[in-house]
Design a protein around this motif. Structure first.
Motif, PDB file in Angstrom:
ATOM      1  N   GLN A 199     -72.958 142.339  -4.625  1.00  0.00           N
ATOM      2  CA  GLN A 199     -73.642 141.780  -5.790  1.00  0.00           C
ATOM      3  C   GLN A 199     -74.100 142.884  -6.737  1.00  0.00           C
ATOM      4  O   GLN A 199     -73.997 142.755  -7.966  1.00  0.00           O
ATOM      5  CB  GLN A 199     -74.850 140.944  -5.343  1.00  0.00           C
ATOM      6  N   ILE A 202     -71.110 144.088  -8.717  1.00  0.00           N
ATOM      7  CA  ILE A 202     -70.767 143.144  -9.789  1.00  0.00           C
ATOM      8  C   ILE A 202     -71.723 143.300 -10.973  1.00  0.00           C
ATOM      9  O   ILE A 202     -71.299 143.301 -12.134  1.00  0.00           O
ATOM     10  CB  ILE A 202     -70.771 141.698  -9.253  1.00  0.00           C
ATOM     11  N   ASN A 256     -66.490 136.294  -8.355  1.00  0.00           N
ATOM     12  CA  ASN A 256     -67.668 136.461  -7.514  1.00  0.00           C
ATOM     13  C   ASN A 256     -67.205 137.061  -6.182  1.00  0.00           C
ATOM     14  O   ASN A 256     -66.004 137.049  -5.867  1.00  0.00           O
ATOM     15  CB  ASN A 256     -68.359 135.120  -7.300  1.00  0.00           C
TER      16      ASN A 256
END
Length: 433
Positions: A199, A202, A256
């Protein structure tokens, strides 16, 4: 043996590289019972730096490059160790043939290619051994992974049906990839830590960070030093876990985190293009041949002379089929007058195909050698055959095989790494990548 290496690595290792010149070479990692030396790490890093500069891509920071290269060397050592244990050997003949092919690919003779390496300050002996190692690892992958893959008719039918449902099978996707790996049998805490890292990556990318640089710095994937670039893939060539995600992405968009047993994957779609194939016409050759094998009693010169005489007799009017029945050592085709039937590309060894596809109908080749022995060949006829249906099915089978091989390779590499004893000695390494 491992204790010996652990004690031995407490000391500096002195290596000479010229008369009166000495340098200190220390151990930077221990892989089972082998040491990786600082000189090997530096040389490999320099080679990869040169490749990255030639491509014009971004250069990762020195410490990141060093860590990624060291992990690549660890995996290389592990695979070569396993190859030795299972008895994989690359003969000098096979290696020399590979070197000739590399030279020809660069439009050079082997001698010219050797001179080019010398101009680039690359020792030919070192390049030769690198090629030997690459072939060894390739054969190991074939033995441990590719040869063990089975595809049933039902599985292939299901794969083809799924392709049709997905549609747009001719589209190609240029993708890049970052993997945040997790160890086998990882704890919930390790999984959560990897997910959090994915995460954060990203967020960094969506804030404008360069994907290539981030992949080089953080990815645990095999293509990290290539900026995570996986190249152009059709849907059928994508790993299964990417198939549903990639078509949904717009060019430049990130996925994702995608969970797999190996870890968390981040994929970026770089480009998309179409690829209309249409009907597939395959060039075929109807050929026959005479084969004589080498053995302890017959040398190359003797066999080549004998086949030249048989060729001359055929040119003077004797039937090639009768000569094949009487003299060919390929028993399967000899009883049919040497007839091999219609041959499609990829069905014969490259040397044989190269000769028969260069001949005109009724023409007889000069004697030539393949791995099976010495041949003369005659072309009976040539044609183009519409192989669209069988070509599509064979192509689907190859794509399914390649997909399964890639997925199995990732799991196999992770297991190989998890089961190994690896100790890092780099000051900046702190035991992890």
């Amino acid at each position: 043996m491992r204790v010996v290496f652990i004690l031995f690595s407490l000391f500096w290792i002195i290596h000479s590289y010229g008369a009166g010149n000495l340098f200190l070479d220390r151990i930077v990692a221990v892989v089972n019972d082998e040491a990786i030396l600082e000189s090997e790490l530096e040389q490999t890093s320099q080679n990869i730096e040169a490749q990255l500069e030639a491509k014009g891509g971004p250069m990762p920071p020195t410490d990141i490059l060093e860590k990624q290269v060291l992990e690549r060397l660890v995996m290389q050592h592990l695979q070569l160790q396993l190859a030795e244990r299972v008895g994989i050997r690359v003969s000098d003949d096979m290696l020399n043939e590979a070197l000739k092919n590399i030279a020809q690919h660069n439009n050079l003779t082997l001698s010219e290619f050797r001179d080019k390496l010398k101009e680039s300050s690359i020792p030919f002996s070192a390049f030769r051994e690198n090629v030997r190692e690459e072939i060894t690892i390739s054969q190991l992958h074939k033995r441990e992974i590719e040869d063990r893959i089975t595809i049933s008719d039902a599985e292939l039918d299901n794969f083809i049906a799924t392709q049709k449902k997905q549609g747009n099978q001719d589209a190609q996707y240029h993708i890049a990839h970052i993997l945040v790996a997790i160890p086998e049998a990882s704890s919930p805490e390790e999984i959560q830590k990897a997910k959090k890292q994915a995460q954060q990556i990203i967020e960094k990318l969506r804030s404008g960070a360069d994907f290539q640089k981030v992949a080089m710095s953080y990815s645990d994937g095999h293509q990290a030093l290539e900026g995570g670039d996986l190249g152009w893939r059709k849907l059928s060539q994508l790993p299964t876990l990417f198939v549903d995600e990639i078509p949904k992405l717009k060019v430049g968009e990130l996925s994702n985190p995608i969970r797999s047993p190996s870890g968390f994957h981040i994929v970026k779609l770089l480009e998309v293009k179409g690829d209309d194939v249409g009907e597939k016409l395959v060039p075929q050759v109807h050929a026959r041949h005479i084969l004589i094998r080498t053995d302890e009693l017959k040398g190359d010169e003797e066999i080549e002379l004998r086949l030249s005489e048989l060729r001359q007799r055929a040119l003077l009017g004797e039937k090639f089929t009768e000569l094949a029945r009487a003299h060919s050592e390929d028993k399967g085709s000899a009883i049919k007058g040497g007839d091999l039937g219609w041959v499609s590309p990829g069905e014969m060894v490259p040397q044989f195909e190269q000769v028969i596809y260069s001949l005109n109908p009724d023409e007889i080749s000069e004697p030539f050698k393949t791995q099976f022995g010495w041949h003369i060949a005659q072309v009976v006829a040539k044609r183009e055959k519409n192989m669209t249906d069988s070509y599509s099915r064979n192509k689907a089978k190859q794509e399914l095989h390649a997909r399964k091989a890639e997925e199995n390779l990732e799991d196999w590499m992770r297991q190989l790494r998890d089961e190994a004893y690896v100790e890092y000695r780099l000051d900046s390494f702190n035991g992890e990548i």
